[in-house]
Enzyme design. Structure first.
Site, PDB file in Angstrom:
ATOM      1  N   ASP A  52       0.055   1.843   8.570  1.00  0.00           N
ATOM      2  CA  ASP A  52      -0.727   1.547   9.703  1.00  0.00           C
ATOM      3  C   ASP A  52      -0.193   1.504  10.896  1.00  0.00           C
ATOM      4  OD1 ASP A  52      -2.308   0.788   7.760  1.00  0.00           O
ATOM      5  OD2 ASP A  52      -2.608  -1.638   8.255  1.00  0.00           O
ATOM      6  N   TYR A  60      -7.642   6.513   1.354  1.00  0.00           N
ATOM      7  CA  TYR A  60      -6.940   5.910   0.971  1.00  0.00           C
ATOM      8  C   TYR A  60      -7.191   7.667   0.372  1.00  0.00           C
ATOM      9  CZ  TYR A  60      -8.520   1.353  -0.605  1.00  0.00           C
ATOM     10  OH  TYR A  60      -8.170   0.035  -0.657  1.00  0.00           O
ATOM     11  N   ARG A 102       1.651  -5.392  -5.123  1.00  0.00           N
ATOM     12  CA  ARG A 102       1.436  -6.712  -3.965  1.00  0.00           C
ATOM     13  C   ARG A 102       1.320  -7.836  -4.237  1.00  0.00           C
ATOM     14  NH1 ARG A 102      -0.726  -4.935   0.314  1.00  0.00           N
ATOM     15  NH2 ARG A 102      -1.955  -2.725   0.270  1.00  0.00           N
ATOM     16  N   LYS A 108       7.844   0.211   5.596  1.00  0.00           N
ATOM     17  CA  LYS A 108       7.076   1.606   5.783  1.00  0.00           C
ATOM     18  C   LYS A 108       5.415   1.226   5.369  1.00  0.00           C
ATOM     19  CE  LYS A 108       4.123  -0.358   2.873  1.00  0.00           C
ATOM     20  NZ  LYS A 108       3.434  -0.675   2.005  1.00  0.00           N
ATOM     21  N   THR A 109       4.212   1.789   6.252  1.00  0.00           N
ATOM     22  CA  THR A 109       3.212   1.882   6.457  1.00  0.00           C
ATOM     23  C   THR A 109       2.349   2.658   6.952  1.00  0.00           C
ATOM     24  OG1 THR A 109       1.149  -0.677   6.646  1.00  0.00           O
ATOM     25  CG2 THR A 109       3.432  -0.451   8.192  1.00  0.00           C
ATOM     26  N   GLY A 131       0.952  -1.342  -0.062  1.00  0.00           N
ATOM     27  CA  GLY A 131      -0.178   0.272  -0.123  1.00  0.00           C
ATOM     28  C   GLY A 131       0.561   0.989  -0.101  1.00  0.00           C
ATOM     29  N   ASP A 145       5.125  -7.843   5.714  1.00  0.00           N
ATOM     30  CA  ASP A 145       5.321  -9.005   5.247  1.00  0.00           C
ATOM     31  C   ASP A 145       6.102  -8.707   4.338  1.00  0.00           C
ATOM     32  OD1 ASP A 145       2.281 -10.312   6.203  1.00  0.00           O
ATOM     33  OD2 ASP A 145       1.739  -9.538   5.370  1.00  0.00           O
TER      34      ASP A 145
END
Ligand code: FBP
Length: 548
Positions: free
Chosen positions: A202, A420, A142, A199-200, A78, A173
């Site tokens: 989240d 998004y 992904r 990175k993320t 993402g 992941d």
């Protein structure tokens, strides 16, 4: 390409590097490391990259002249604000090693490496993207890099382009796959180093060595701005309850950070729901009770923040998802069947308890849990409309309460999903600096000759010049987890720590926020102005550091 006035001004921003990275560095080794759990299994699976020492960069008074190096870069998963600055930092770093160094970007994620789709990233291209949001410089994807065939196919193009190091910018992941790739290339003597970058949005790729993943800061600031705007609207019209779902596939860090920034009436934390073994009905009853309490004060309005991953943390649903994963993994042939056939097969093959849980869910949600998976096998929680599910259930509950004389107000709900909207925002100063430093630091790791490391920049609540730079062996962050029906080595995800300072701060104030209206309006990210307005890290980081 036409540019806005802000884009033009922002292009000139010079990210601030940690002082140590502004000159030649040497890597100072710490003690050998162990994985966070399951040491014997992880060691056996990573014989060439297990147990490496942590690295810290220090000034080097006697540097040797650098040689040109070709480096490849991949954006994986993402989007997260700041990815372009990681790449700019990487570019500037390898050019500092030697001006003839080259940077190649693999297109549309890890699939670009396997399919040999790439472009050379030259100075004019990089300059177009400095300090901008998005991953559009090379695109992201992904595709899961996991098979020997993919690794070998990738190696063909790495050899053709004489690439000696590959930087994978991704979440847990993707960095797990970076570690597996590093181990394989080391084992076969491929001569290609693999370095990861955290990175993320989240915020769940963090641990005692990695303080935060990039993108979390900007994304939560964007969501908090909009939540604040809705709160002010809500407090002006005083007639709606807003149910706002916030991204974060699994952990509730985004929801918690936004709650700390905006002080909504309710914020659900999935990890707490799980720890208290709450059912969906319990969650609904808690919201309905707050709606009723506010109605007693004449306040028929409010804000509920819902973490995207909630559904997976409700124990009964978690158990259902676990069995669904096993059934899907044991019957790969299902992939060729129609959605109706798969759904019918699953329903007929679940244990009684899990079948009952599946049957209790609205059909749409039940189907999403069974059918919609990403390439890593994750439930695609962003597709599940939990905000609507909850508000419908709350409305029903309030009707019952009204019949019993326990609710005497109005309830009108509106729904939002913020995810998004924040992933490609122009990076905050924090993320612009952090990402540039992560990329630049990755070149120092490459220059030190190591592989299987994650770029690490720490001390992040201090001004960026004081940040500490180094590298962490990725195997150190790993444990064994059940994925798609089998035990696999993976980076341990960081969930919200219910004993941690950010959650405690929230828990100590939420009862007041629930009934009284204590909204905070953070306003938009500021890129220019005083440091206390422009350069603040997230409250999560601030409280975590205060708690140390
Ligand atoms: P990463 O873990 O790859 O950074 O992605 C996180 C995320 O933004 C989640 O918050 C969300 O659930 C998911 O991506 C959405 O995925 P997609 O972009 O494929 O719709």
């Amino acid at each position: 390409m036409k540019k806005s006035a802000l884009q033009k001004a922002r292009a000139a921003y010079q990210p601030k590097l940690p002082i140590v990275l502004t000159g030649p560095v040497k890597a100072v080794e710490g003690k050998p490391t162990e994985s966070v759990a399951d040491q014997a299994e992880i060691k056996a699976l990573f014989p060439n990259t297990y147990g490496l020492p942590e690295l810290k960069f220090e000034k080097n008074a006697n540097p040797t002249a650098g040689r040109p190096i070709n480096v490849g870069v991949i954006l994986s998963g993402g989007q997260a604000p700041g990815g372009h600055n990681v790449i700019s930092g990487l570019f500037d770093g390898i050019k500092k090693i030697h001006r003839d160094s080259r940077l190649y970007g693999f297109l549309m994620g890890p699939g670009g490496l396997v399919d040999h789709k790439y472009m050379e990233l030259t100075a004019p291209i990089i300059n177009e993207y400095r300090n901008t949001g998005g991953f559009d410089i090379i695109g992201s994807g992904r595709t899961k890099l996991e098979t020997k065939e993919q690794f070998d196919k990738g190696l063909e193009i790495l050899r053709e382009l004489d690439i000696k190091a590959l930087v994978i910018i991704g979440g847990d992941d993707s960095n797990t796959n970076a570690a597996i790739l590093a181990e394989y290339y080391k084992e076969i003597g491929a001569g290609v180093q693999v370095i990861g970058c955290p990175k993320t949005i989240d915020g769940d790729l963090k641990n005692s060595q990695i303080e935060t993943s990039f993108g979390f800061d900007t994304a939560t600031k964007v969501y908090s701005e909009v939540i604040g705007n809705i709160q002010r609207d809500c407090n002006s019209a005083k007639k709606y309850w807003h149910f706002i779902k916030l991204m974060g596939r699994s952990a509730s860090h985004i929801a918690l950070e936004c709650a700390l920034q905006t002080q909504p009436n309710i914020c659900i934390i999935s990890e707490e729901v799980e720890a208290k073994n709450l059912s969906l009905d319990d969650v609904v009853a808690n919201i309905a009770n707050t709606v009723a309490a506010r109605a007693e004060n004449g306040d028929n309005f409010g804000i509920v923040l819902i973490p995207e991953g909630l559904i997976e943390f409700i124990p009964a649903i978690k158990s259902l998802i676990r069995e669904l994963n096993d059934v899907l993994a044991e019957h790969p042939d299902l992939a060729t069947k129609s959605a109706d056939e798969i759904f019918a097969f699953i329903k007929a093959n679940l244990s009684a308890d899990n079948a009952a849980t599946l049957a209790s869910l609205p059909e749409k949600v039940a189907r999403q849990l069974c059918l919609d998976r990403d390439p890593h096998g994750n439930v695609q929680v962003s597709l599940i409309e939990t905000e609507k599910l909850l508000s419908e259930m709350v409305a029903k509950k309030l009707d019952e309460m009204a019949k019993d004389g326990k609710f005497n107000g109005k309830f009108s709900a509106l729904h939002h999903f913020f995810g998004y909207e924040g992933r490609c925002a122009d990076p905050s100063n924090f993320d612009a600096d952090y990402c540039y430093a992560l990329g630049f630091n990755a070149t120092c790791l490459i220059n030190s000759g190591v592989t299987g490391y994650m770029s690490s920049v720490r001390n992040l609540t201090k001004p960026s010049v004081q940040w500490v730079a180094g590298g962490i062996p990725i195997t150190m962050m790993m444990n064994m987890e059940r994925r798609n029906g089998a035990m696999k080595p993976v980076i341990q995800k960081a969930l919200v720590d219910l004993d941690g300072a950010p959650f405690k701060k929230f828990a100590s104030q939420r009862d007041d926020w629930a009934v009284n209206t204590c909204y905070v309006y953070p306003g938009p990210i500021q890129y220019f102005g005083p440091a206390e307005v422009c350069d603040q890290p997230s409250l999560t980081l601030k409280y975590e550091h205060q708690g140390k």
